[in-house]
Design a protein around this motif. Sequence first.
Motif, PDB file in Angstrom:
ATOM      1  N   LEU A   1    -118.643 -35.070  28.375  1.00 27.90           N
ATOM      2  CA  LEU A   1    -118.435 -36.414  28.901  1.00 27.90           C
ATOM      3  C   LEU A   1    -116.983 -36.848  28.724  1.00 27.90           C
ATOM      4  CD1 LEU A   1    -121.702 -38.087  27.575  1.00 27.90           C
ATOM      5  CD2 LEU A   1    -121.110 -37.723  29.983  1.00 27.90           C
ATOM      6  N   GLY A   2    -116.431 -36.582  27.536  1.00 21.18           N
ATOM      7  CA  GLY A   2    -115.042 -36.942  27.303  1.00 21.18           C
ATOM      8  C   GLY A   2    -114.094 -36.195  28.213  1.00 21.18           C
ATOM      9  N   GLU A   3    -114.360 -34.912  28.419  1.00 22.97           N
ATOM     10  CA  GLU A   3    -113.497 -34.116  29.298  1.00 22.97           C
ATOM     11  C   GLU A   3    -113.500 -34.666  30.718  1.00 22.97           C
ATOM     12  OE1 GLU A   3    -113.205 -29.605  31.121  1.00 22.97           O
ATOM     13  OE2 GLU A   3    -114.490 -29.972  29.380  1.00 22.97           O
ATOM     14  N   MET A   4    -114.675 -35.053  31.209  1.00 21.77           N
ATOM     15  CA  MET A   4    -114.745 -35.597  32.564  1.00 21.77           C
ATOM     16  C   MET A   4    -113.918 -36.866  32.698  1.00 21.77           C
ATOM     17  SD  MET A   4    -118.762 -35.089  33.504  1.00 21.77           S
ATOM     18  CE  MET A   4    -119.659 -33.749  32.731  1.00 21.77           C
ATOM     19  N   VAL A   5    -114.021 -37.757  31.726  1.00 23.41           N
ATOM     20  CA  VAL A   5    -113.257 -39.007  31.785  1.00 23.41           C
ATOM     21  C   VAL A   5    -111.763 -38.725  31.692  1.00 23.41           C
ATOM     22  CG1 VAL A   5    -112.808 -41.193  30.616  1.00 23.41           C
ATOM     23  CG2 VAL A   5    -115.162 -40.389  30.882  1.00 23.41           C
ATOM     24  N   VAL A   6    -111.359 -37.807  30.809  1.00 22.92           N
ATOM     25  CA  VAL A   6    -109.938 -37.467  30.675  1.00 22.92           C
ATOM     26  C   VAL A   6    -109.404 -36.878  31.973  1.00 22.92           C
ATOM     27  CG1 VAL A   6    -108.322 -35.899  29.526  1.00 22.92           C
ATOM     28  CG2 VAL A   6    -109.986 -37.184  28.175  1.00 22.92           C
TER      29      VAL A   6
END
Length: 458
Positions: free
Chosen positions: A410-415
């Motif tokens: 999830l964090g990777e997608m937002v970044v």
Amino acid sequence: MSVATRLQAMQPTDVGVPGPTSLDMARAFRSVRADPLSFLVEVSGRFGDLVSFPVPGPPALLVNDPADARHVLQTAARNWTKDTVQYAALARVTGPGLLASSEPSWIEHRRLAAPAFHHQRLEAVGDQVRAAAEAAIGARLGSLADGDVVDVAALTHRIGLDAVGRALFSADLSGQAQDLLDATSESADLVVRLGRSILPRAEWTPTRTNLRLRSARRRLDAATAEIIAQRRARSADAPAGSHGDDLLGLLLDSRMDDAGIRDELVTMVIAGHETVAGALAWILMLLAEHQPEQDAVRAELAAHPGPVGLLGHRETLPWTRAVVDEALRLFPPAWALSRRSLAPDVVGGHEVPAGTLVIVSPWLMHRRADPWTDPLAFRPERFLDPGAGRAGYLPFGQGPRLCIGREFALGEMVVVLSELLRDHRVSVPAGWTRPAAQAQVAVHPRGGMPLVVTRASS
């Protein structure tokens, strides 16, 4: 006795659940293999939330009620194992790694991997994920002419692989990237072919699929062996017994042999980049189709000009995170989950024997009209309510086998979205038609995702 042998030796068990007949399945064989997602939608619409498939031995049930799915995946999870054809096929590539391992060995695998996904560790690798996104975006879009059509699926694949390498292995995988991409892509296709069979052929039979799978596995073996050797060489001067605090370092410091380390690395490469890459392609497509929602993402990013971390974005970037959640609802990477019962149980009000196979499809569950108003519409605002649809929302699974890399993904997608959409806009090309959803290990756009990319200032 193996599951396949038991199934061959037994007659079908009738538990009084409606479903297609053997003749129906024979007639639909080609279409099922070509497009299993449409088949699941069709049988669920025809027979309801509990569907029985005509297979030898214990029943095979499609479960589409959130309460029944929660019972299998969470409440009674100890009675439902991953001893299924789906995960056996995956293990042909990953070995008995964390994703494909069955009870009780998965507990030990998860214990070894857990420190690499601790929140403190994820915060520390945010810069590495941003670096991966910046490098791939710069290489592909640096000389872009406004209005060029770009296959963003290829771009997100490269970002996903590089991010996994940097964050989990502290290694830039650019040198091995193309071979890893080719080998994992081919492996994913072959795993799906094997996983759609109720009674797959033995590994040693010289079928075309088996021969191709052996070749892809050899390529994965070579790439991971090189990564392990490079880390050992870099760690030669480190304190005795310490190879670093990333996943690879933790595995090397454990008692796991090289074969086991290889299995976990391949698991993380396939699970960590296949799912994120596919999801990002669909997110960008949905934003290209819905320009006001994309503008809202860009406005939110402008209001928070600093670097985006892997954690805490639900509070700092609530709209962007809602976009991600809604896209994962419409295009969940894990389109089907399977479990087999160790003992008799009750599913959907029906008594089922030991050995019963249950299939839970997030693709179906996320399209139910009861928890989701207008379920086929892209409406990120529904996820601004923290409790929205949680009973029937499982893009990363549910229960004790919830994906260990959920927060990282999830964090990777937002970044990645923040790095791409601050300076670029995506839109659909003339004569736009959505690519078909292709059900592989994750759901990918068939033939790529061609979108128009322009600089945001334009």
